[in-house]
Enzyme design. Structure first.
Site, PDB file in Angstrom:
ATOM      1  N   PHE A   1       1.204  -0.855   0.298  1.00  0.00           N
ATOM      2  CA  PHE A   1      -0.008  -0.333  -0.214  1.00  0.00           C
ATOM      3  C   PHE A   1       1.184   1.005  -0.146  1.00  0.00           C
ATOM      4  O   PHE A   1       1.877   1.075  -0.307  1.00  0.00           O
ATOM      5  CB  PHE A   1      -0.924   0.038   1.085  1.00  0.00           C
ATOM      6  CG  PHE A   1      -2.982  -0.194   1.159  1.00  0.00           C
ATOM      7  CD1 PHE A   1      -3.317  -1.522   0.319  1.00  0.00           C
ATOM      8  CD2 PHE A   1      -3.575   0.730   1.154  1.00  0.00           C
ATOM      9  CE1 PHE A   1      -3.622  -1.181   0.079  1.00  0.00           C
ATOM     10  CE2 PHE A   1      -4.650   0.010   0.996  1.00  0.00           C
ATOM     11  CZ  PHE A   1      -5.087  -0.445   0.467  1.00  0.00           C
TER      12      PHE A   1
ATOM     13  N   GLN B   1      -8.639  13.878   3.831  1.00  0.00           N
ATOM     14  CA  GLN B   1      -7.746  12.598   2.802  1.00  0.00           C
ATOM     15  C   GLN B   1      -8.912  12.888   1.964  1.00  0.00           C
ATOM     16  O   GLN B   1      -9.179  12.848   1.683  1.00  0.00           O
ATOM     17  CB  GLN B   1      -7.865  11.959   3.791  1.00  0.00           C
ATOM     18  CG  GLN B   1      -7.001  10.612   2.559  1.00  0.00           C
ATOM     19  CD  GLN B   1      -6.375   9.861   3.073  1.00  0.00           C
ATOM     20  OE1 GLN B   1      -7.224   8.780   3.211  1.00  0.00           O
ATOM     21  NE2 GLN B   1      -4.885   9.810   3.224  1.00  0.00           N
TER      22      GLN B   1
ATOM     23  N   HIS C   1      -9.191  11.093  -1.280  1.00  0.00           N
ATOM     24  CA  HIS C   1      -8.587   9.524  -1.660  1.00  0.00           C
ATOM     25  C   HIS C   1      -8.047   9.758  -3.121  1.00  0.00           C
ATOM     26  O   HIS C   1      -9.343  10.749  -4.125  1.00  0.00           O
ATOM     27  CB  HIS C   1      -9.403   8.679  -1.357  1.00  0.00           C
ATOM     28  CG  HIS C   1      -8.961   6.951  -1.862  1.00  0.00           C
ATOM     29  ND1 HIS C   1      -8.404   6.940  -2.722  1.00  0.00           N
ATOM     30  CD2 HIS C   1      -8.097   6.714  -1.254  1.00  0.00           C
ATOM     31  CE1 HIS C   1      -7.788   6.029  -2.838  1.00  0.00           C
ATOM     32  NE2 HIS C   1      -7.915   5.445  -1.593  1.00  0.00           N
TER      33      HIS C   1
ATOM     34  N   LEU D   1     -15.139   4.571  -4.250  1.00  0.00           N
ATOM     35  CA  LEU D   1     -14.109   4.335  -4.315  1.00  0.00           C
ATOM     36  C   LEU D   1     -13.367   3.375  -5.054  1.00  0.00           C
ATOM     37  O   LEU D   1     -14.095   2.541  -4.968  1.00  0.00           O
ATOM     38  CB  LEU D   1     -13.708   4.296  -2.660  1.00  0.00           C
ATOM     39  CG  LEU D   1     -12.537   3.657  -2.603  1.00  0.00           C
ATOM     40  CD1 LEU D   1     -11.356   4.797  -2.364  1.00  0.00           C
ATOM     41  CD2 LEU D   1     -12.237   3.246  -0.877  1.00  0.00           C
TER      42      LEU D   1
ATOM     43  N   GLU E   1      -6.645   2.035  -2.926  1.00  0.00           N
ATOM     44  CA  GLU E   1      -5.113   1.752  -3.235  1.00  0.00           C
ATOM     45  C   GLU E   1      -4.622   0.650  -3.884  1.00  0.00           C
ATOM     46  O   GLU E   1      -3.605   0.541  -3.985  1.00  0.00           O
ATOM     47  CB  GLU E   1      -4.875   2.796  -2.105  1.00  0.00           C
ATOM     48  CG  GLU E   1      -3.465   2.857  -2.110  1.00  0.00           C
ATOM     49  CD  GLU E   1      -2.612   3.512  -1.188  1.00  0.00           C
ATOM     50  OE1 GLU E   1      -4.036   4.835  -0.702  1.00  0.00           O
ATOM     51  OE2 GLU E   1      -1.890   3.357  -0.264  1.00  0.00           O
TER      52      GLU E   1
ATOM     53  N   ARG F   1      -1.177   9.414  -0.512  1.00  0.00           N
ATOM     54  CA  ARG F   1      -2.351   9.969  -0.235  1.00  0.00           C
ATOM     55  C   ARG F   1      -2.495  11.409  -1.725  1.00  0.00           C
ATOM     56  O   ARG F   1      -3.185  11.836  -2.474  1.00  0.00           O
ATOM     57  CB  ARG F   1      -3.330   9.094   0.244  1.00  0.00           C
ATOM     58  CG  ARG F   1      -4.184   8.312   0.155  1.00  0.00           C
ATOM     59  CD  ARG F   1      -4.612   7.818   0.836  1.00  0.00           C
ATOM     60  NE  ARG F   1      -5.765   5.944   1.290  1.00  0.00           N
ATOM     61  CZ  ARG F   1      -6.132   5.779   1.467  1.00  0.00           C
ATOM     62  NH1 ARG F   1      -6.975   5.364   2.356  1.00  0.00           N
ATOM     63  NH2 ARG F   1      -6.083   4.151   1.119  1.00  0.00           N
TER      64      ARG F   1
ATOM     65  N   HIS G   1     -12.150  11.981   1.081  1.00  0.00           N
ATOM     66  CA  HIS G   1     -12.168  10.591   2.087  1.00  0.00           C
ATOM     67  C   HIS G   1     -12.348  10.318   3.276  1.00  0.00           C
ATOM     68  O   HIS G   1     -13.630   9.143   3.904  1.00  0.00           O
ATOM     69  CB  HIS G   1     -10.834   9.632   1.283  1.00  0.00           C
ATOM     70  CG  HIS G   1     -10.944   7.848   1.058  1.00  0.00           C
ATOM     71  ND1 HIS G   1     -11.826   7.068   0.828  1.00  0.00           N
ATOM     72  CD2 HIS G   1     -10.346   7.085   1.987  1.00  0.00           C
ATOM     73  CE1 HIS G   1     -12.422   6.339   0.642  1.00  0.00           C
ATOM     74  NE2 HIS G   1     -10.771   6.231   2.114  1.00  0.00           N
TER      75      HIS G   1
ATOM     76  N   ARG H   1      -3.662  10.409   6.756  1.00  0.00           N
ATOM     77  CA  ARG H   1      -3.431   8.531   6.823  1.00  0.00           C
ATOM     78  C   ARG H   1      -2.950   8.244   5.432  1.00  0.00           C
ATOM     79  O   ARG H   1      -3.138   8.092   4.872  1.00  0.00           O
ATOM     80  CB  ARG H   1      -5.119   8.938   6.996  1.00  0.00           C
ATOM     81  CG  ARG H   1      -5.448   7.481   7.552  1.00  0.00           C
ATOM     82  CD  ARG H   1      -6.176   6.327   7.702  1.00  0.00           C
ATOM     83  NE  ARG H   1      -7.784   6.785   6.910  1.00  0.00           N
ATOM     84  CZ  ARG H   1      -7.559   5.927   5.668  1.00  0.00           C
ATOM     85  NH1 ARG H   1      -6.892   4.443   5.710  1.00  0.00           N
ATOM     86  NH2 ARG H   1      -8.399   6.397   4.981  1.00  0.00           N
TER      87      ARG H   1
END
Lengths: 235, 590
Positions: free
Chosen positions: B121, B243, B245, B255, B258, B289, B356, B401
């Site tokens: 990730f 955040q 995304h 979504l 990731e 991100r 997000h 995050r």
């Protein structure tokens, strides 16, 4: 577009009725049925329905659209089409209606709870995860993805008839999900709990569950596996 | 006026998502009389939408993996305003929390060795950033949130947790000492309003992504708990940190994980160029991100977007082959076909940065106790109030995050809050009862709404609020335009106070709920705007055109927003982990 919407407010209406509402659909976009409901609600905030994720994973907005159960958020207008020039939206069949499109799901949940939908393992847990081979894990595919939307069970005539005694396709899919889990040690107990004339054997293989499942799952196949396990157990 | 029915518990948990259910499970199993109040049936909570996984150093993909490396990544990802003691705790106890989930039945994907499958990730490294990309995110295909939420619900059924399903918490009840002693709640089905009394109240109501027009968040993500805390006069921390995304499906906001890039997917612009190679030469598409989202926006602003309006970029996956896509990313294939009308096996998916996650929230200590700041600037515990999950700011995410850390946050701090309450009740923690007046105060907002005789429609005001936030407080921010946005927000605020509830009926009146939710959205939007304008630097997700650099001298701090004065203060970031040396701030590059 003309929407025919099931309406019932227990404080006002003696009986439910279908309300025809003309609604303007923005051009060039293939809306989902949930988008249509949101447009209706912006005009008339008293329209009641459940919704949450709006992407087909939370299972809130199971509805009957033009006669077929499905999730409003991932059913596009082009896909559901029209029925007699209308989009007919009704609550899921077979469960008591609380208001408009909101049904009382307690009978559905009760059947889910009945199958002990949790992992049982009487051996002490290791310090890490319980090991499981990819092949063993693969057996859970097509089972664990259930979102408890109730589209299947409320499309099932056997469930309509015996919602208190027949576990129904959704509950049985989950029953098999735990029977098939290599980490579960309660197989005998689980099968004993299901071994009566109603819990499993009221399934008549009608397969409405398979035809409506918005996640493409196959409860009938899972029920077949349970039947085989029950039969093997008794021989 | 209060002739309300009172329900009595030792502890209540508001919110039935991952954090709430983990807390409820902990409390129930330890014998604390607990109820979990949730506005939707628990498995409809937004945790269900998490896809990629839960990041944790369980050393499956790499036997040498180390929780300290995870900690380093998380501190760096936070742009150094994550609290290092909290991050240390999360990364260290994480493995235990993940194993518990497996024991509870979560159907993780597996490796050949039979262990939990882990995928790469963004922002992950080995050996404190020196050993290349790590694979640390534990996954159940691309449905990890669904699998986790259902496993937790199942665990709670097994444990016998009391759920008040489809009950809506309206406002906190405070006693004369300012301690929280429960909540006003509405049973949505019947419309009955009750006072739920408790010695400990846990806010686990998740985020509020619905303050923005374009969001990956569920329709229910209206930040109810944080709104309640603000109305009760309690502060929120780092609330300007939102955040975006990188990969929301263009137009739909839905979504795509990731994990797509973790499995080898990458982003391309209209020239077919893999542009992340320019912005983050090492980590490329797996940079943080915030970094990826900003790079995408820059590509679009510079005219290299895709589609007829050049307003998005493309996520290329087809080179991974049908077999990999169906095995590793089956849910993504489904979502992409439904919402983008694109089959990722054959064509790239149109994506755009989409709101997000709320990094900010109710400040807490590691035990989940909500904090406020006293007159001398010292942290003070708010008696009776706890928070965990996205609603809280403990703070493990700081200014940005890392993917896969939210699910870990949920289970680790849901559990921690449960443990803390259990102990404090055992130690005899008690609070004085609320008076009639205290309860009437907590009912004020509901009373106003129930007596409304005219005013604006909730849907209209909500729409204006969302577009204001999108326009003035999005991926890039600017002092002048934020001032404009704030002025507009003041106007919207007056309208929020004047919404009309036309339908006063009791049974399953979702119009009443939506009106109450709008108040919460507004509280959080306003706090976001004030804090964003105040933080005069760029850090993590907060990127300003007029202050483009990180300013450690002035802003290596948490922002803390006080609702009574509508002002922002600063709070020290923790640099004192217990078992390792603190990671000092460095230039953050990927």
């Amino acid at each position: 577009m003309l929407v025919s919407l099931y309406r019932y407010n227990p404080e006002v209406d003696k009986t439910p009725y279908m309300q025809d509402i003309e609604i303007e659909i923005p051009e060039g976009k293939d809306l989902m049925v949930l988008d249509v409901l949101e447009l209706l609600k912006a005009k008339d905030p008293s329209v009641a329905y459940r919704r949450s994720c709006r992407e087909g994973v939370c299972g809130s907005d199971g509805l009957n659209m033009n006669g077929k159960n499905g999730l409003a958020c991932i059913s596009s207008l082009s896909e559901v089409g029209l029925k007699g020039k209308k989009l007919v939206i009704r609550p899921l069949p077979g469960l008591p209606v609380i208001r408009d499109l909101v049904v009382d799901m307690s009978m559905f949940y009760k059947q889910y709870e009945k199958i002990k939908p949790f992992l049982i393992n009487d051996k002490p847990a290791p310090a890490i995860e319980r090991l499981q081979t990819p092949e063993e894990r693969e057996k859970l595919d097509g089972l664990y993805e259930c979102i408890l939307c109730a589209c299947c069970s409320t499309a099932c005539p056997s469930f309509w008839w015996n919602p208190d005694k027949f576990v129904g396709p959704s509950g049985l899919l989950q029953a098999y999900r735990f029977l098939a889990d290599s980490r579960d040690t309660a197989q005998a107990e689980r099968l004993a709990d299901l071994d009566d004339p109603f819990s499993v054997f009221r399934c008549r293989g009608i397969m409405n569950c398979v035809s409506v499942c918005p996640k493409g799952l196959n409860p009938t196949r899972a029920i077949g596996h349970i039947r085989n396990m029950l039969l093997q157990r008794s021989t | 006026m209060s002739n309300l029915r009172t329900l009595n518990y030792d502890a209540i948990v508001i919110g039935g998502g991952g954090a709430g259910m983990r807390a409820a499970l902990q409390l129930t199993e330890s014998g604390v009389k607990t109820a979990c109040i949730t506005k939707v049936f628990p498995t409809r909570s937004h945790t269900v939408s998490a896809q990629g996984g839960i990041t944790c150093a369980i050393a499956s993909a790499d036997p040498n993996d180390d929780w300290r490396w995870h900690m380093y990544d998380t501190v760096k990802g936070s742009d150094y305003i994550g609290d290092q003691d909290a991050i240390e705790y999360m990364c260290q106890v994480g493995p235990q929390a993940v194993y518990e989930l497996d024991h509870m039945g979560l159907p993780f994907s597996r490796t050949e060795a039979g262990r939990i499958y882990q995928r790469p990730f963004g922002g992950q490294s080995k050996d404190f950033g020196k050993g290349g990309q790590a694979a640390r995110t534990c996954a159940a295909a691309d449905r990890t949130g669904h699998a986790l939420l259902h496993a937790l619900y199942q665990g709670n059924l097994k444990g016998g947790t009391t759920f008040l399903n489809e009950w809506y918490a309206v406002d906190l009840v405070k006693n004369k000492d300012g301690a929280v002693v429960g909540s006003i709640a509405i049973c949505i089905e019947t419309g009955e309003t009750v006072y739920v009394r408790a010695k400990a109240t846990v806010i686990a109501t998740g985020g509020a992504g619905r303050i923005y027009q374009s969001t990956t968040n569920a329709l229910i993500n209206t930040g109810d708990g944080v709104g309640m805390a603000l109305r009760a006069g309690f502060p929120v921390q780092d609330i300007e940190m939102w955040q975006f995304h990188p990969t929301g499906i263009a137009g739909a906001g839905v979504l795509v994980t990731e994990g797509c890039r973790g499995e080898g997917g990458y982003l391309i612009n209209c020239d077919g160029e893999r542009f992340m190679e320019r912005y983050a030469p090492n980590a490329k598409d797996l940079a943080g991100r915030d970094v990826v989202a900003r790079s995408m926006v820059l590509e679009i602003l510079e005219g290299r977007g895709c589609g007829p309006k050049k307003d998005h970029v493309l996520l290329k996956l087809d080179h991974l082959g049908e077999e990999t896509l169906m095995a590793k990313l089956p849910g993504i294939c489904e979502l992409s076909k439904t919402f983008a009308h694109v089959d990722p096996v054959k064509a790239p998916v149109p994506v755009v940065p989409t709101c997000h996650y709320m990094m900010g929230g109710i400040p807490t200590n590691i035990g989940g106790q909500a904090l406020t700041i006293d007159a001398d600037g010292k942290d003070t515990v708010i008696d009776g109030l706890y928070a965990c999950g996205e609603a809280a700011c403990v703070s493990v995410h700081g200014a940005n995050r890392l993917g896969g850390n939210s699910l870990l946050d949920l289970v680790v701090f849901g559990r921690a809050a449960g443990l803390h309450i259990e102990k404090s009740l055992r130690d005899g923690f008690n609070v004085d009862d609320a008076t009639e007046d205290d309860i009437t105060n907590a009912l004020a907002r509901l009373t106003r709404l129930n007596n409304s005789t005219g005013g604006e429609s909730v849907a209209t005001v909500r729409e204006d609020l969302q577009s204001c936030m999108q326009l003035y407080f999005g991926v890039f921010r600017d002092g002048e335009s934020m001032k404009k946005g704030l002025k507009l927000l003041d106007e919207i605020g007056a309208r929020v106070k004047n919404t009309n509830l036309e339908d006063k009926s009791s049974a399953f009146n979702t119009a009443r709920i939506e009106a109450l939710e709008l108040d919460n959205l507004y509280e959080i939007a306003y706090a976001t705007a004030i804090a964003a304008e105040e933080r005069k630097e760029s850090r993590g997700a907060h990127a300003r055109n007029d202050f483009t650099e990180r300013d450690d001298e002035n802003w290596l701090k948490h922002s803390i927003y006080f609702p009574a004065t509508k002002s922002v203060g600063k709070r020290d970031v923790n640099f004192s982990p217990k078992t390792v040396e603190a990671f000092p701030p460095k230039v953050r590059s990927y």
